[in-house]
Motif scaffolding. Structure first.
Motif, short mmCIF file in Angstrom:
data_model
loop_
_atom_site.label_atom_id
_atom_site.label_comp_id
_atom_site.label_asym_id
_atom_site.label_seq_id
_atom_site.Cartn_x
_atom_site.Cartn_y
_atom_site.Cartn_z
N LYS A 83 0.97 -1.20 -0.06
CA LYS A 83 0.15 -0.17 0.06
C LYS A 83 0.82 1.11 -0.18
CE LYS A 83 -3.92 2.25 2.31
NZ LYS A 83 -4.73 2.17 3.75
N GLY A 84 0.76 2.05 -0.96
CA GLY A 84 1.57 3.11 -1.10
C GLY A 84 2.79 3.23 -1.55
N ALA A 85 3.22 2.02 -2.09
CA ALA A 85 4.67 1.74 -2.63
C ALA A 85 4.47 0.96 -3.83
CB ALA A 85 5.47 1.00 -1.48
N ILE A 86 5.74 1.24 -4.67
CA ILE A 86 5.73 0.09 -5.82
C ILE A 86 7.39 -0.45 -5.63
CG2 ILE A 86 6.34 0.06 -8.42
CD1 ILE A 86 4.52 2.67 -8.58
N ILE A 87 7.20 -1.91 -5.78
CA ILE A 87 8.49 -2.55 -5.41
C ILE A 87 8.67 -3.13 -6.69
CG2 ILE A 87 9.30 -4.01 -3.82
CD1 ILE A 87 6.73 -4.02 -2.14
N PRO A 88 9.70 -2.55 -7.64
CA PRO A 88 9.92 -3.40 -8.51
C PRO A 88 10.78 -4.74 -8.40
CG PRO A 88 10.69 -1.03 -8.79
CD PRO A 88 10.23 -1.24 -7.25
N ALA A 89 11.22 -5.02 -7.24
CA ALA A 89 11.99 -6.22 -7.11
C ALA A 89 11.10 -7.34 -6.88
CB ALA A 89 12.82 -6.18 -5.84
N ALA A 90 9.85 -6.97 -6.36
CA ALA A 90 8.70 -7.92 -6.09
C ALA A 90 7.96 -8.21 -7.85
CB ALA A 90 7.70 -7.31 -5.06
N VAL A 91 7.96 -7.10 -8.49
CA VAL A 91 7.17 -7.12 -9.89
C VAL A 91 8.32 -8.30 -10.44
CG1 VAL A 91 6.94 -6.16 -12.10
CG2 VAL A 91 6.24 -5.01 -9.73
N ALA A 92 9.63 -8.01 -10.15
CA ALA A 92 10.56 -9.22 -11.08
C ALA A 92 10.87 -8.82 -12.43
CB ALA A 92 10.15 -10.45 -10.73
N VAL A 186 -6.03 -19.11 -16.84
CA VAL A 186 -4.62 -18.64 -16.39
C VAL A 186 -3.89 -18.61 -17.77
CG1 VAL A 186 -2.63 -19.22 -15.21
CG2 VAL A 186 -4.79 -19.91 -14.21
N LEU A 187 -3.14 -17.47 -18.10
CA LEU A 187 -2.60 -17.15 -19.24
C LEU A 187 -0.94 -16.75 -18.77
CD1 LEU A 187 -2.36 -16.47 -22.21
CD2 LEU A 187 -3.18 -14.20 -21.89
N HIS A 188 -0.05 -17.23 -19.11
CA HIS A 188 1.40 -16.68 -19.11
C HIS A 188 2.18 -16.54 -20.30
CE1 HIS A 188 5.42 -16.00 -17.77
NE2 HIS A 188 5.87 -17.27 -18.18
N SER A 189 2.28 -15.34 -20.77
CA SER A 189 2.55 -15.02 -21.95
C SER A 189 3.98 -14.41 -22.01
CB SER A 189 1.91 -13.88 -22.48
OG SER A 189 1.70 -12.68 -21.79
N GLY A 190 4.54 -14.23 -20.69
CA GLY A 190 6.05 -13.65 -20.76
C GLY A 190 6.18 -12.39 -20.79
N SER A 191 7.43 -11.99 -20.64
CA SER A 191 7.68 -10.42 -20.94
C SER A 191 8.52 -10.21 -22.15
CB SER A 191 8.24 -9.66 -19.95
OG SER A 191 9.46 -10.56 -19.43
N GLY A 195 10.67 -7.42 -19.33
CA GLY A 195 10.28 -7.18 -18.07
C GLY A 195 11.84 -6.99 -17.31
N ASN A 196 12.78 -7.59 -17.82
CA ASN A 196 14.31 -7.65 -17.41
C ASN A 196 14.75 -6.17 -17.83
OD1 ASN A 196 16.63 -8.49 -16.38
ND2 ASN A 196 17.46 -8.55 -18.36
N GLN A 197 14.49 -5.63 -18.81
CA GLN A 197 14.91 -4.24 -19.41
C GLN A 197 14.25 -3.01 -18.25
OE1 GLN A 197 14.24 -3.62 -23.65
NE2 GLN A 197 14.81 -5.66 -23.88
N LEU A 198 12.78 -3.35 -17.92
CA LEU A 198 12.27 -2.63 -17.05
C LEU A 198 12.66 -2.57 -15.67
CD1 LEU A 198 8.53 -2.90 -18.27
CD2 LEU A 198 9.87 -0.89 -18.44
N ALA A 199 13.00 -3.80 -15.16
CA ALA A 199 13.63 -3.99 -13.90
C ALA A 199 14.83 -3.25 -13.81
CB ALA A 199 13.53 -5.57 -13.67
#
Length: 237
Positions: A83-92, A186-191, A195-199
């Motif tokens: 709540k009230g925080a964005i955690i890039p390490a948790a988004v992975a 359930v759908l997993h389409s990957g990044s 995703g790695n570049q955003l992290a």
């Protein structure tokens, strides 16, 4: 895939004799503010997730999925409600997983999914660059709002090529039931590397600056600092 709250049989390491499984109730409270749906999980993953559960901005409990394991900062296969925080390490670094509850129940499904699966395969193009024979795919991409992040020409090319397809490798689409026999998709389409570049872009913005004590250390404190966000303005992300 079915995740049940019922008891399942699983030997407890170091406690059960061969052939004498111990019952584990899922989910179990692995630590304060930490629920686990994993029947077999390494101690390091529990310790890492327990540290995340103690962070002050966590709203509710941290949850561990059946495949949870140790990650960099955040436990892979964990859900951390912030709540009230964005955690890039948790988004992975591997994003692109969606689970959607339908209005159907198990009673609405056929005994065998062999019939509907080919229909899913026809509607969801699989493979890199597939599906662009349908003009509505490119039209949908053009109608999307452009991201705030500046994209390179190579990233623009990747988006144009791979938008609208399931991708390849371990990507999948499936129909499954929950513990109440409700149907989920359930759908997993990957990044696709994005995703790695955003992290890589976002982690330095959110991560507190290391102290002299942190440098060269592998202590749990460093792991917490990787996970804990510096509460930067949201426009940074």
């Amino acid at each position: 895939m079915r995740i049940d709250r019922q008891a399942i049989a699983h030997p407890a390491p170091g406690t059960a004799q061969r052939g004498e499984p111990r019952e584990i109730i899922l989910p179990n409270r692995a630590a304060p503010n930490l629920l686990s749906w994993a029947s077999d999980i390494e101690a390091g993953a529990i310790e890492q997730a327990a540290r995340a559960a103690r962070l002050p901005f966590v709203a509710g409990h941290v949850a561990l999925m059946p495949d949870a394991h140790v990650g960099i900062g955040a436990t892979v296969g964990s859900v951390i409600p912030a709540k009230g925080a964005i955690i890039p390490a948790a988004v992975a670094v591997d994003i692109g997983l969606v689970a959607t509850e339908t209005t159907l129940t198990a009673a609405d499904l056929p005994e065998n999914l062999a019939a509907p699966m080919p229909l899913m395969e026809k509607q969801i193009p699989a493979g890199v660059g597939q599906g662009h024979d349908d003009p509505t795919v490119d039209q949908a991409l053009n109608e999307l709002n452009r991201p705030h992040t500046d994209l390179s020409s190579e990233q623009e090319k990747t988006i144009s090529c791979q938008f609208g397809a399931l991708g390849s490798g371990n990507h999948f689409a499936e129909v499954c039931l929950d513990e109440h026999d409700r149907v989920w998709t359930v759908l997993h389409s990957g990044s696709r590397g994005i995703g790695n570049q955003l992290a890589t872009l976002c982690l330095p913005i959110s991560r507190p600056a290391p102290t002299s004590e942190d440098r060269g250390s592998c202590s749990s404190n460093v792991g917490e600092k990787i996970l804990a966000p510096r509460l930067a303005p949201l426009e940074k992300f």
